[in-house]
Motif scaffolding. Sequence first.
Motif, PDB file in Angstrom:
ATOM      1  N   LYS A 126      -3.716   4.516   2.013  1.00 32.86           N
ATOM      2  CA  LYS A 126      -4.266   3.696   0.938  1.00 32.86           C
ATOM      3  C   LYS A 126      -3.193   3.298  -0.067  1.00 32.86           C
ATOM      4  O   LYS A 126      -3.285   2.231  -0.698  1.00 32.86           O
ATOM      5  CB  LYS A 126      -5.417   4.433   0.250  1.00 32.86           C
ATOM      6  N   GLU A 127      -2.183   4.139  -0.229  1.00 30.35           N
ATOM      7  CA  GLU A 127      -1.071   3.787  -1.107  1.00 30.35           C
ATOM      8  C   GLU A 127      -0.386   2.517  -0.599  1.00 30.35           C
ATOM      9  O   GLU A 127      -0.043   1.616  -1.380  1.00 30.35           O
ATOM     10  CB  GLU A 127      -0.074   4.941  -1.174  1.00 30.35           C
ATOM     11  N   LYS A 128      -0.223   2.437   0.729  1.00 32.22           N
ATOM     12  CA  LYS A 128       0.383   1.238   1.316  1.00 32.22           C
ATOM     13  C   LYS A 128      -0.524   0.034   1.133  1.00 32.22           C
ATOM     14  O   LYS A 128      -0.047  -1.078   0.843  1.00 32.22           O
ATOM     15  CB  LYS A 128       0.650   1.469   2.808  1.00 32.22           C
ATOM     16  N   LEU A 129      -1.847   0.233   1.283  1.00 31.20           N
ATOM     17  CA  LEU A 129      -2.785  -0.872   1.080  1.00 31.20           C
ATOM     18  C   LEU A 129      -2.752  -1.346  -0.370  1.00 31.20           C
ATOM     19  O   LEU A 129      -2.804  -2.556  -0.641  1.00 31.20           O
ATOM     20  CB  LEU A 129      -4.201  -0.425   1.444  1.00 31.20           C
ATOM     21  N   VAL A 130      -2.645  -0.413  -1.303  1.00 31.76           N
ATOM     22  CA  VAL A 130      -2.576  -0.767  -2.718  1.00 31.76           C
ATOM     23  C   VAL A 130      -1.309  -1.563  -3.014  1.00 31.76           C
ATOM     24  O   VAL A 130      -1.326  -2.571  -3.735  1.00 31.76           O
ATOM     25  CB  VAL A 130      -2.633   0.493  -3.593  1.00 31.76           C
ATOM     26  N   GLN A 131      -0.198  -1.111  -2.435  1.00 33.25           N
ATOM     27  CA  GLN A 131       1.068  -1.810  -2.659  1.00 33.25           C
ATOM     28  C   GLN A 131       0.995  -3.253  -2.154  1.00 33.25           C
ATOM     29  O   GLN A 131       1.474  -4.185  -2.810  1.00 33.25           O
ATOM     30  CB  GLN A 131       2.208  -1.056  -1.978  1.00 33.25           C
ATOM     31  N   GLU A 132       0.380  -3.429  -0.971  1.00 32.59           N
ATOM     32  CA  GLU A 132       0.248  -4.800  -0.458  1.00 32.59           C
ATOM     33  C   GLU A 132      -0.706  -5.602  -1.322  1.00 32.59           C
ATOM     34  O   GLU A 132      -0.451  -6.796  -1.608  1.00 32.59           O
ATOM     35  CB  GLU A 132      -0.240  -4.770   0.991  1.00 32.59           C
ATOM     36  N   ALA A 133      -1.814  -4.962  -1.744  1.00 29.60           N
ATOM     37  CA  ALA A 133      -2.771  -5.670  -2.589  1.00 29.60           C
ATOM     38  C   ALA A 133      -2.128  -6.101  -3.898  1.00 29.60           C
ATOM     39  O   ALA A 133      -2.357  -7.218  -4.395  1.00 29.60           O
ATOM     40  CB  ALA A 133      -3.978  -4.778  -2.863  1.00 29.60           C
ATOM     41  N   GLU A 134      -1.310  -5.203  -4.474  1.00 29.78           N
ATOM     42  CA  GLU A 134      -0.630  -5.560  -5.731  1.00 29.78           C
ATOM     43  C   GLU A 134       0.403  -6.659  -5.510  1.00 29.78           C
ATOM     44  O   GLU A 134       0.601  -7.527  -6.377  1.00 29.78           O
ATOM     45  CB  GLU A 134       0.019  -4.309  -6.307  1.00 29.78           C
TER      46      GLU A 134
ATOM     47  N   ARG B 186      -6.920 -12.038   3.588  1.00 31.04           N
ATOM     48  CA  ARG B 186      -6.159 -10.794   3.728  1.00 31.04           C
ATOM     49  C   ARG B 186      -6.756  -9.676   2.877  1.00 31.04           C
ATOM     50  O   ARG B 186      -6.795  -8.510   3.311  1.00 31.04           O
ATOM     51  CB  ARG B 186      -4.694 -11.027   3.340  1.00 31.04           C
ATOM     52  N   TYR B 187      -7.241 -10.059   1.707  1.00 28.33           N
ATOM     53  CA  TYR B 187      -7.896  -9.046   0.875  1.00 28.33           C
ATOM     54  C   TYR B 187      -9.136  -8.477   1.581  1.00 28.33           C
ATOM     55  O   TYR B 187      -9.432  -7.280   1.478  1.00 28.33           O
ATOM     56  CB  TYR B 187      -8.280  -9.629  -0.485  1.00 28.33           C
ATOM     57  N   ARG B 188      -9.852  -9.350   2.290  1.00 30.64           N
ATOM     58  CA  ARG B 188     -11.011  -8.845   3.038  1.00 30.64           C
ATOM     59  C   ARG B 188     -10.565  -7.874   4.133  1.00 30.64           C
ATOM     60  O   ARG B 188     -11.195  -6.836   4.365  1.00 30.64           O
ATOM     61  CB  ARG B 188     -11.800 -10.010   3.629  1.00 30.64           C
ATOM     62  N   ASP B 189      -9.454  -8.219   4.789  1.00 35.11           N
ATOM     63  CA  ASP B 189      -8.921  -7.316   5.817  1.00 35.11           C
ATOM     64  C   ASP B 189      -8.473  -5.986   5.200  1.00 35.11           C
ATOM     65  O   ASP B 189      -8.691  -4.911   5.775  1.00 35.11           O
ATOM     66  CB  ASP B 189      -7.743  -7.973   6.542  1.00 35.11           C
ATOM     67  N   LEU B 190      -7.823  -6.110   4.047  1.00 31.20           N
ATOM     68  CA  LEU B 190      -7.384  -4.882   3.370  1.00 31.20           C
ATOM     69  C   LEU B 190      -8.570  -3.994   3.009  1.00 31.20           C
ATOM     70  O   LEU B 190      -8.491  -2.766   3.096  1.00 31.20           O
ATOM     71  CB  LEU B 190      -6.598  -5.237   2.101  1.00 31.20           C
TER      72      LEU B 190
ATOM     73  N   GLU C 260      -9.635  -2.193   6.085  1.00 33.35           N
ATOM     74  CA  GLU C 260      -8.688  -1.115   6.373  1.00 33.35           C
ATOM     75  C   GLU C 260      -8.878   0.044   5.393  1.00 33.35           C
ATOM     76  O   GLU C 260      -8.728   1.225   5.760  1.00 33.35           O
ATOM     77  CB  GLU C 260      -7.254  -1.639   6.305  1.00 33.35           C
ATOM     78  N   TRP C 261      -9.204  -0.306   4.155  1.00 28.28           N
ATOM     79  CA  TRP C 261      -9.456   0.739   3.134  1.00 28.28           C
ATOM     80  C   TRP C 261     -10.630   1.625   3.558  1.00 28.28           C
ATOM     81  O   TRP C 261     -10.556   2.850   3.501  1.00 28.28           O
ATOM     82  CB  TRP C 261      -9.752   0.059   1.801  1.00 28.28           C
ATOM     83  N   LYS C 262     -11.711   0.992   3.981  1.00 32.97           N
ATOM     84  CA  LYS C 262     -12.894   1.756   4.383  1.00 32.97           C
ATOM     85  C   LYS C 262     -12.609   2.609   5.611  1.00 32.97           C
ATOM     86  O   LYS C 262     -13.149   3.721   5.753  1.00 32.97           O
ATOM     87  CB  LYS C 262     -14.056   0.812   4.653  1.00 32.97           C
ATOM     88  N   ALA C 263     -11.768   2.091   6.518  1.00 30.59           N
ATOM     89  CA  ALA C 263     -11.473   2.816   7.752  1.00 30.59           C
ATOM     90  C   ALA C 263     -10.496   3.967   7.540  1.00 30.59           C
ATOM     91  O   ALA C 263     -10.379   4.859   8.390  1.00 30.59           O
ATOM     92  CB  ALA C 263     -10.907   1.866   8.805  1.00 30.59           C
TER      93      ALA C 263
END
Length: 409
Positions: free
Chosen positions: A202-210, A224-228, A231-234
């Motif tokens: 999730k840290e990696k997902l947050v970094q990409e989201a930011e 991409r945010y929807r994909d993120l 991935e967050w839920k998974a």
Amino acid sequence: MSSDPWGRVDETGTVYVRTADGEQVVGSWQAGSPDEALAYFKRKYDGLVVEIGLLERRVRTTDLSAKDAMTAIEHLRTTVSEAHAVGDLDALAKRLDALVEQVESRREERKVAKAKASDEARSAKENLVAEAEQLSTSEQWRTAGERLRALVDTWKGLPRLDRKTDDELWHRFSHARSVFSKRRKAHFASLDAQREEARQAKEKLVQEAEALSDSTDWGPTAARYRDLMAEWKAAGRAQREAEDDLWNRFRGAQDVFFAARAEVFAERDSEQRENLALKEELAIEAEKLLPVTDLKAARAAFRSINERWEAIGHVPRDARPKIEARMHAVERAIQDAEEAEWRRTNPEARARAEGLTGQLQAAVDKLAAQARAARESGNTARAEKLEKELEGRQALLDQALKGLQEFGG
């Protein structure tokens, strides 16, 4: 000369006491009349009567040890045999003989009681060990842990056995607790590892989201945010504190992007208000699925509603938290129902619950039979002790039966 049934005073003032072995000299009297002499030595006899009576009462009404009682009896026996007194000394000796028999009888009773208490303590500790060994394989971490702590308190309240037996039982008891503790530690260590792995993902997902938050490539970035989000839920849940912090950053990054997009698409406010009206209708439709009575139908209906929800598009920013919270509440209720159904149909959990219930039922039946037998035999103390233990086991059984009901059994 003066005399009575137990003594006499001759012409010289010598005082005699009559015993089964004949007369014995107990003293002489020169200061007064023979009657006064007999009265004086009778008072000494009365003193011995009082002393023996007091000892008899102590033996009868107190916890005077057999050893101390025998010492006191022998002291009085010597006192009587050497007494300078007039009275039925033979009767006093017989009372002391009877007291010896009483003390010996009490000694034997205490010996039997001690043996019985030891047997009961051993049985109780063996039961504690058996229950601890059963709990050592449990995966009900909180319940089993609390029960093991309660068993330790119960153990501490029981008397010690002979050293070898007590040590052997304690070793088994302690080993069972250690096995459970190691298993529980390994279980939560595994959970911690999974949560740490989720945190890193999730840290990696947050970094990409930011990194995407200042993008102006509206369509692809929103996708991409929807994909993120998927991935967050998974990724699973991280530690609670980290989860909340990461989620706030993740949603914060999305908010920045979608706020910027909202400013650019200000002309779409009207469309977003229409979207809000549509989503409110969907939220109402979703809320009608509660309470969940048909899980499969509710899940399918919610999936359909959610697909239509996703297809509608954005709503005004200030209305989004409230409308999304309504949908999330329905989603959480369906998830809770899914989890409850999984727990209810989990064969391993059901088997463990049934096994525990069966063991507790057997223990309750056994204790009830023992208590009934004890009461019928007149052993009230044992019956009350067994009934008290039965109350505790019955409470555990009631709890286990309540848990079993969750499986539909």
